[in-house]
Design a protein around this motif. Structure first.
Motif, PDB file in Angstrom:
ATOM      1  N   THR A 168      22.876  27.328  30.543  1.00 22.80           N
ATOM      2  CA  THR A 168      23.219  28.642  31.087  1.00 22.80           C
ATOM      3  C   THR A 168      22.736  28.769  32.524  1.00 22.80           C
ATOM      4  O   THR A 168      23.407  29.395  33.360  1.00 22.80           O
ATOM      5  CB  THR A 168      22.593  29.749  30.230  1.00 22.80           C
ATOM      6  OG1 THR A 168      23.045  29.614  28.880  1.00 22.80           O
ATOM      7  CG2 THR A 168      22.997  31.124  30.742  1.00 22.80           C
ATOM      8  N   ALA A 169      21.591  28.172  32.843  1.00 22.81           N
ATOM      9  CA  ALA A 169      21.091  28.201  34.221  1.00 22.81           C
ATOM     10  C   ALA A 169      22.068  27.526  35.168  1.00 22.81           C
ATOM     11  O   ALA A 169      22.383  28.047  36.249  1.00 22.81           O
ATOM     12  CB  ALA A 169      19.723  27.517  34.290  1.00 22.81           C
ATOM     13  N   HIS A 170      22.591  26.371  34.783  1.00 23.21           N
ATOM     14  CA  HIS A 170      23.539  25.668  35.640  1.00 23.21           C
ATOM     15  C   HIS A 170      24.869  26.418  35.729  1.00 23.21           C
ATOM     16  O   HIS A 170      25.552  26.364  36.762  1.00 23.21           O
ATOM     17  CB  HIS A 170      23.742  24.237  35.139  1.00 23.21           C
ATOM     18  CG  HIS A 170      22.565  23.358  35.409  1.00 23.21           C
ATOM     19  ND1 HIS A 170      21.574  23.149  34.486  1.00 23.21           N
ATOM     20  CD2 HIS A 170      22.199  22.663  36.519  1.00 23.21           C
ATOM     21  CE1 HIS A 170      20.659  22.344  35.000  1.00 23.21           C
ATOM     22  NE2 HIS A 170      21.016  22.036  36.236  1.00 23.21           N
ATOM     23  N   LEU A 171      25.222  27.110  34.677  1.00 25.45           N
ATOM     24  CA  LEU A 171      26.412  27.969  34.722  1.00 25.45           C
ATOM     25  C   LEU A 171      26.217  29.068  35.765  1.00 25.45           C
ATOM     26  O   LEU A 171      27.120  29.376  36.549  1.00 25.45           O
ATOM     27  CB  LEU A 171      26.648  28.572  33.340  1.00 25.45           C
ATOM     28  CG  LEU A 171      27.944  29.357  33.121  1.00 25.45           C
ATOM     29  CD1 LEU A 171      29.137  28.408  33.017  1.00 25.45           C
ATOM     30  CD2 LEU A 171      27.842  30.192  31.851  1.00 25.45           C
ATOM     31  N   ALA A 172      25.021  29.627  35.799  1.00 25.91           N
ATOM     32  CA  ALA A 172      24.731  30.717  36.731  1.00 25.91           C
ATOM     33  C   ALA A 172      24.817  30.279  38.182  1.00 25.91           C
ATOM     34  O   ALA A 172      25.131  31.092  39.062  1.00 25.91           O
ATOM     35  CB  ALA A 172      23.343  31.293  36.438  1.00 25.91           C
ATOM     36  N   LEU A 173      24.540  29.005  38.463  1.00 28.16           N
ATOM     37  CA  LEU A 173      24.611  28.520  39.840  1.00 28.16           C
ATOM     38  C   LEU A 173      26.007  28.703  40.429  1.00 28.16           C
ATOM     39  O   LEU A 173      26.159  29.019  41.605  1.00 28.16           O
ATOM     40  CB  LEU A 173      24.216  27.042  39.901  1.00 28.16           C
ATOM     41  CG  LEU A 173      22.750  26.719  39.639  1.00 28.16           C
ATOM     42  CD1 LEU A 173      22.543  25.218  39.607  1.00 28.16           C
ATOM     43  CD2 LEU A 173      21.856  27.363  40.690  1.00 28.16           C
ATOM     44  N   GLY A 174      27.016  28.477  39.607  1.00 23.07           N
ATOM     45  CA  GLY A 174      28.385  28.652  40.080  1.00 23.07           C
ATOM     46  C   GLY A 174      28.668  30.084  40.478  1.00 23.07           C
ATOM     47  O   GLY A 174      29.326  30.343  41.500  1.00 23.07           O
ATOM     48  N   PHE A 175      28.167  31.025  39.691  1.00 22.25           N
ATOM     49  CA  PHE A 175      28.379  32.432  40.028  1.00 22.25           C
ATOM     50  C   PHE A 175      27.591  32.838  41.268  1.00 22.25           C
ATOM     51  O   PHE A 175      28.026  33.704  42.038  1.00 22.25           O
ATOM     52  CB  PHE A 175      28.012  33.314  38.833  1.00 22.25           C
ATOM     53  CG  PHE A 175      29.010  33.242  37.721  1.00 22.25           C
ATOM     54  CD1 PHE A 175      30.231  33.884  37.820  1.00 22.25           C
ATOM     55  CD2 PHE A 175      28.745  32.503  36.583  1.00 22.25           C
ATOM     56  CE1 PHE A 175      31.174  33.806  36.805  1.00 22.25           C
ATOM     57  CE2 PHE A 175      29.677  32.414  35.552  1.00 22.25           C
ATOM     58  CZ  PHE A 175      30.897  33.065  35.658  1.00 22.25           C
ATOM     59  N   LEU A 176      26.441  32.206  41.480  1.00 21.89           N
ATOM     60  CA  LEU A 176      25.682  32.470  42.704  1.00 21.89           C
ATOM     61  C   LEU A 176      26.483  32.050  43.928  1.00 21.89           C
ATOM     62  O   LEU A 176      26.591  32.806  44.907  1.00 21.89           O
ATOM     63  CB  LEU A 176      24.350  31.719  42.661  1.00 21.89           C
ATOM     64  CG  LEU A 176      23.505  31.764  43.946  1.00 21.89           C
ATOM     65  CD1 LEU A 176      23.156  33.190  44.333  1.00 21.89           C
ATOM     66  CD2 LEU A 176      22.239  30.920  43.779  1.00 21.89           C
ATOM     67  N   VAL A 177      27.065  30.864  43.893  1.00 26.78           N
ATOM     68  CA  VAL A 177      27.868  30.391  45.027  1.00 26.78           C
ATOM     69  C   VAL A 177      29.089  31.280  45.226  1.00 26.78           C
ATOM     70  O   VAL A 177      29.432  31.655  46.350  1.00 26.78           O
ATOM     71  CB  VAL A 177      28.285  28.929  44.825  1.00 26.78           C
ATOM     72  CG1 VAL A 177      29.293  28.486  45.885  1.00 26.78           C
ATOM     73  CG2 VAL A 177      27.065  28.026  44.861  1.00 26.78           C
ATOM     74  N   CYS A 178      29.750  31.633  44.134  1.00 27.72           N
ATOM     75  CA  CYS A 178      30.912  32.530  44.229  1.00 27.72           C
ATOM     76  C   CYS A 178      30.522  33.841  44.896  1.00 27.72           C
ATOM     77  O   CYS A 178      31.237  34.340  45.772  1.00 27.72           O
ATOM     78  CB  CYS A 178      31.472  32.772  42.829  1.00 27.72           C
ATOM     79  SG  CYS A 178      32.919  33.850  42.787  1.00 27.72           S
ATOM     80  N   ALA A 179      29.386  34.408  44.494  1.00 25.61           N
ATOM     81  CA  ALA A 179      28.929  35.674  45.073  1.00 25.61           C
ATOM     82  C   ALA A 179      28.640  35.531  46.559  1.00 25.61           C
ATOM     83  O   ALA A 179      28.982  36.412  47.362  1.00 25.61           O
ATOM     84  CB  ALA A 179      27.681  36.154  44.339  1.00 25.61           C
ATOM     85  N   LEU A 180      28.032  34.408  46.952  1.00 25.27           N
ATOM     86  CA  LEU A 180      27.726  34.199  48.366  1.00 25.27           C
ATOM     87  C   LEU A 180      28.990  34.103  49.211  1.00 25.27           C
ATOM     88  O   LEU A 180      29.066  34.669  50.305  1.00 25.27           O
ATOM     89  CB  LEU A 180      26.890  32.928  48.537  1.00 25.27           C
ATOM     90  CG  LEU A 180      25.443  33.003  48.059  1.00 25.27           C
ATOM     91  CD1 LEU A 180      24.802  31.627  48.074  1.00 25.27           C
ATOM     92  CD2 LEU A 180      24.645  33.975  48.926  1.00 25.27           C
ATOM     93  N   VAL A 181      29.988  33.383  48.707  1.00 23.99           N
ATOM     94  CA  VAL A 181      31.251  33.262  49.442  1.00 23.99           C
ATOM     95  C   VAL A 181      31.935  34.613  49.540  1.00 23.99           C
ATOM     96  O   VAL A 181      32.476  34.989  50.588  1.00 23.99           O
ATOM     97  CB  VAL A 181      32.168  32.213  48.784  1.00 23.99           C
ATOM     98  CG1 VAL A 181      33.504  32.135  49.526  1.00 23.99           C
ATOM     99  CG2 VAL A 181      31.501  30.843  48.774  1.00 23.99           C
ATOM    100  N   LEU A 182      31.894  35.384  48.452  1.00 19.87           N
ATOM    101  CA  LEU A 182      32.554  36.687  48.448  1.00 19.87           C
ATOM    102  C   LEU A 182      31.866  37.692  49.367  1.00 19.87           C
ATOM    103  O   LEU A 182      32.528  38.496  50.018  1.00 19.87           O
ATOM    104  CB  LEU A 182      32.571  37.263  47.025  1.00 19.87           C
ATOM    105  CG  LEU A 182      33.606  36.698  46.059  1.00 19.87           C
ATOM    106  CD1 LEU A 182      33.365  37.242  44.652  1.00 19.87           C
ATOM    107  CD2 LEU A 182      35.026  37.039  46.514  1.00 19.87           C
ATOM    108  N   CYS A 183      30.518  37.654  49.434  1.00 16.68           N
ATOM    109  CA  CYS A 183      29.833  38.738  50.128  1.00 16.68           C
ATOM    110  C   CYS A 183      29.748  38.517  51.634  1.00 16.68           C
ATOM    111  O   CYS A 183      30.246  39.337  52.407  1.00 16.68           O
ATOM    112  CB  CYS A 183      28.450  38.981  49.527  1.00 16.68           C
ATOM    113  SG  CYS A 183      27.279  37.616  49.705  1.00 16.68           S
TER     114      CYS A 183
END
Length: 243
Positions: A168-183
């Motif tokens: 789940t931690a490694h899954l969360a990394l993808g959402f972190l990158v997505c959020a950074l690109v979006l914001c």
């Protein structure tokens, strides 16, 4: 089980190649004329790069650590969280993986590169640039986003909250990158990774592509230096506060 160095190096090559194939593949799908995803928008790129980090993390996180980023490798080594004796091998693997990944993107989208007349759209499928034509603004943005990425990556993968569920931690990394690109990623189309920008930019400069234009080597130091500095600072801060 611990994996030998050869297996880990191969995993870093494949993982970094997947990062580029999925991430820059998403950019190519949006930017290049004639694709079915042409002009589909920034959110496609953001999620594409989120998945580009998530998939290798899920596959290789438990094998090589899924660094797939020289800045992350150096930041960890600087804080005695990764052996210096393996740093050059990991970085070499990451650079090779980025090169292979970009070659695959070009092979997959070659007819659409030929149809695309705008040089900046072509360059975007290889490497980054600052939309305000400001190296200072580009550096600031790359540093901020890379800092958040590396601080977050160490925090997520080493947090007690995920101690019994590293997947789940490694899954969360993808959402972190997505959020950074979006914001705040719209300023540069963030690199966050020296290998992700440098090796595709080298390919852009040497490949014969119609209408490709400049490789903007005057800007190339920004997505290399900013993530490297951010990696050391961010991981050092996390190490000081929590480890």
């Amino acid at each position: 089980m611990p994996y030998d160095l050869t297996t880990r190096i191969i995993s870093e090559i494949i993982g970094t190649a997947l990062l580029i194939i999925i991430g820059n593949g998403a950019v190519a799908n949006v930017e290049l004329k004639g694709t079915k995803g042409h002009n589909s928008g920034w959110i496609v790129i953001a999620f594409g790069y989120g998945f580009a980090v998530m998939m290798p993390a899920l596959i290789f996180g438990g094998i090589s650590g899924n660094h797939i980023n020289p800045a992350f490798t150096i930041g960890l080594a600087f804080n005695d969280m990764f052996p210096w004796s393996e740093v050059l091998l990991y970085i070499g693997a990451q650079l090779l993986g980025a090169l292979i990944g970009q070659l695959i993107v070009v092979a997959a989208f070659k007819p659409y590169y030929d149809k695309t007349k705008e040089a900046e759209r072509i360059l975007a499928t290889f490497s980054t640039n600052n939309n305000a034509n400001s190296k200072l603004n580009g550096f600031i943005n790359e540093f901020i986003e890379s800092f958040i990425l590396f601080f977050g990556a160490v925090g997520i993968t080493r947090a007690p909250f995920f101690a019994d569920n590293s997947g789940t931690a490694h899954l969360a990394l993808g959402f972190l990158v997505c959020a950074l690109v979006l914001c705040i990623g719209g300023s540069t189309g963030p690199a966050l990774n020296p290998a992700r920008d440098l090796m595709p930019r080298i390919l852009h400069s040497v490949l014969r592509l119609q209408n490709k234009g400049s490789s903007h080597w005057d800007y190339a130091w920004v997505p290399v230096v900013a993530p490297l500095l951010a990696g050391v600072v961010a991981i050092s801060l996390y190490h000081f506060l929590y480890l």
